[in-house]
Design an enzyme around this catalytic site. Sequence first.
Site, PDB file in Angstrom:
ATOM      1  N   ASN A  13      12.015   7.922  -4.548  1.00 20.52           N
ATOM      2  CA  ASN A  13      11.289   6.977  -3.824  1.00 20.52           C
ATOM      3  C   ASN A  13       9.860   7.398  -3.589  1.00 20.52           C
ATOM      4  OD1 ASN A  13      12.661   5.059  -0.799  1.00 20.52           O
ATOM      5  ND2 ASN A  13      11.160   4.491  -2.581  1.00 20.52           N
ATOM      6  N   CYS A  74      10.491   3.353   6.923  1.00 21.76           N
ATOM      7  CA  CYS A  74      10.701   3.750   5.651  1.00 21.76           C
ATOM      8  C   CYS A  74      11.590   5.229   5.909  1.00 21.76           C
ATOM      9  CB  CYS A  74       9.586   3.716   4.722  1.00 21.76           C
ATOM     10  SG  CYS A  74      10.087   4.377   2.964  1.00 21.76           S
ATOM     11  N   GLY A  75      12.577   5.404   5.613  1.00 11.81           N
ATOM     12  CA  GLY A  75      13.339   6.671   5.999  1.00 11.81           C
ATOM     13  C   GLY A  75      12.777   7.811   4.832  1.00 11.81           C
ATOM     14  N   ASN A 172      16.872  -5.883   2.940  1.00 15.28           N
ATOM     15  CA  ASN A 172      16.972  -4.917   2.055  1.00 15.28           C
ATOM     16  C   ASN A 172      18.578  -4.921   1.624  1.00 15.28           C
ATOM     17  OD1 ASN A 172      14.261  -3.172   1.831  1.00 15.28           O
ATOM     18  ND2 ASN A 172      15.185  -3.213   4.009  1.00 15.28           N
ATOM     19  N   GLU A 189      14.838  -3.544  -2.704  1.00 18.99           N
ATOM     20  CA  GLU A 189      14.395  -3.477  -1.617  1.00 18.99           C
ATOM     21  C   GLU A 189      12.877  -4.470  -1.475  1.00 18.99           C
ATOM     22  OE1 GLU A 189      12.381   0.088   0.305  1.00 18.99           O
ATOM     23  OE2 GLU A 189      13.400   1.358  -1.228  1.00 18.99           O
ATOM     24  N   CYS A 199      16.489   4.582  -1.144  1.00 26.11           N
ATOM     25  CA  CYS A 199      16.100   3.719  -0.141  1.00 26.11           C
ATOM     26  C   CYS A 199      16.694   4.608   1.241  1.00 26.11           C
ATOM     27  CB  CYS A 199      16.455   2.461   0.137  1.00 26.11           C
ATOM     28  SG  CYS A 199      15.906   1.480   1.799  1.00 26.11           S
TER      29      CYS A 199
END
Length: 260
Positions: A13, A74-75, A172, A189, A199
Site C-alpha cells: 500500500n 487509512c491504517g 471498501n 478500495e 488495506c
Amino acid sequence: MKINFFKYQGAGNDFILIDHTMSPLENIDNSLIEQLCHRRFGVGADGLMFVTKHKDYDFEMHYFNADGNLGSMCGNGGRCIVAFAKHLGLIEKETNFLAVDGPHYARISENGEWVDLQMIDVNIINKDNEAYILNTGSPHYVALQSDLKNFDVFTEGKNIRYNNIYSEKGINVNFVEDKGDYLFVRTYERGVEDETYACGTGVTAVAMAMAKHKNQTGHIKTDIKVLGGDIKIEFDYDGNVFTNVFLCGPAKLVFEGEVE
C-alpha cells in the site's frame, strides 16, 4: 515551486508523504494530488499525506485518496506516516498523533521499518445478507470467498461499492479466504477505485468480522496475507466490543524526490 516528497509503502500500500510542519495546511489543490498519485503521469500512489504540527499531539495526519479527495482513516497510511515522523525526527520509539478519526498511539521498531498502530475501538457490526459491515476508521464490507486467488476482485468489488446501498457514500470491499493458519485478504478500495495490494483498516475489519463469525472471544491474534505481504492484527474481544486493537506491519521508505 518545487515540492519535496517521500514515497513510502506498507505491505504494498504506497503513499506520497509531504512534510508540512513549517506552515499551515491550506489551499489544497485536489487536482494536483490526483495528478501526483497517478501511476502513469505522476509519482504513483494509493494516497497522499501531509504531516503538520499540532499543539496537543506529536503531529497531525491529513490523508487524501488517489482521486484527490480528503479521505477517511487509512491504517497502512497511518503506519507509514509514523515511520515518516521518525525519519523527520518528530518522534523516537512511540507516538501519539491525531488523524481524521481521532487520536492514535503507535510504537515503532529501532530501524523504523515496523510499526504497531493502535486503531479505534469497534462495537457495531451489522450484516448485509452473509457479509459483515463495520467501520474501523473507514467503512468496510467483508465477505467470505473461496478460491480467492482466482476471484475477480475488481469487478465484484466495484459492483458492491457502487450498488444502490453503498454508492452514495462508498464502501471498501474486502474478500477473505480462511486458510487455517492465516487469512488471505484482497480489497477493492473506494477513492482508489481499484484493488490495492493492502488495506490496513480493511484487514482490521476482516479480523474482527472473522472473530465474530467464529464466535471467538478473548485476546485474539490474527496473521493476514495480502498481495503486498504479511500483516498482523491483535485485539481483545468480549463478544460485544473490540478494544486494544493493533494493526502491525512493515512501513518502508521507497525513495524521495522533487516535483514542480
